[in-house]
Design a protein around this motif. Sequence first.
Motif, PDB file in Angstrom:
ATOM      1  N   ALA A 109       0.878  -1.165  -0.051  1.00 33.36           N
ATOM      2  CA  ALA A 109      -0.086   0.067  -0.075  1.00 33.36           C
ATOM      3  C   ALA A 109       0.724   1.348   0.179  1.00 33.36           C
ATOM      4  O   ALA A 109       0.452   2.061  -0.825  1.00 33.36           O
ATOM      5  N   VAL A 134       1.244   4.267  -2.952  1.00 31.06           N
ATOM      6  CA  VAL A 134       0.877   5.688  -2.552  1.00 31.06           C
ATOM      7  C   VAL A 134       2.137   6.423  -3.165  1.00 31.06           C
ATOM      8  O   VAL A 134       2.062   7.516  -3.867  1.00 31.06           O
ATOM      9  N   TRP A 155      -4.689   6.845  -2.923  1.00 33.09           N
ATOM     10  CA  TRP A 155      -4.905   6.435  -1.498  1.00 33.09           C
ATOM     11  C   TRP A 155      -5.898   5.233  -1.687  1.00 33.09           C
ATOM     12  O   TRP A 155      -6.204   4.177  -1.014  1.00 33.09           O
ATOM     13  N   THR A 190      -5.074   1.475  -0.769  1.00 32.02           N
ATOM     14  CA  THR A 190      -5.948   0.384   0.069  1.00 32.02           C
ATOM     15  C   THR A 190      -6.503  -0.702  -0.537  1.00 32.02           C
ATOM     16  O   THR A 190      -6.542  -1.815  -0.112  1.00 32.02           O
ATOM     17  N   ILE A 205      -3.803   3.396   6.171  1.00 33.41           N
ATOM     18  CA  ILE A 205      -3.637   4.525   5.143  1.00 33.41           C
ATOM     19  C   ILE A 205      -4.783   5.664   5.638  1.00 33.41           C
ATOM     20  O   ILE A 205      -4.384   6.960   5.450  1.00 33.41           O
ATOM     21  N   CYS A 248      -3.711   9.600   6.100  1.00 32.53           N
ATOM     22  CA  CYS A 248      -4.194  10.712   5.384  1.00 32.53           C
ATOM     23  C   CYS A 248      -4.804  11.732   6.296  1.00 32.53           C
ATOM     24  O   CYS A 248      -4.845  12.932   5.886  1.00 32.53           O
ATOM     25  N   PRO A 279     -10.066   5.407   1.686  1.00 33.27           N
ATOM     26  CA  PRO A 279      -9.831   3.931   2.351  1.00 33.27           C
ATOM     27  C   PRO A 279     -10.903   3.350   2.857  1.00 33.27           C
ATOM     28  O   PRO A 279     -11.078   1.968   2.867  1.00 33.27           O
TER      29      PRO A 279
END
Length: 122
Positions: free
Chosen positions: A15, A19, A54, A58, A82, A86, A108
Amino acid sequence: MVRKIFGTFAGIVVAMLVVGAMDYVSRMVVPGVASAGDFAEVPTKAKMIMALGWFLATLIGGLLAVRITRWATAGWIVAGLILAACLYNGFTIPGVPLWMQIAGVAAPLLAGLIVRAVSKPA
């Protein structure tokens, strides 16, 4: 137990790589992003790519974690991390617009719901 720890960790790592890759894509699509001194100066197109990142992070990380662990909660752990990242970035980086803060929560959670829906029960 080792499978759950390793699989969840693998999902988190993937993940984070997604990103990072999407941040790189946003810099390639909108070249001015790298030189922007303030986040408010970053073009909306680049911000949208980051928000998509994002969601994809996820989704991909959560699916991998669930696939390895055979444990649906692993996907939620990835989504939670995540989401936490954020939220942290959304409230600590000056100039982040409200729509991005909302996307940082919604992306997410939506991806987590999708991971849960497509994962087989353990």
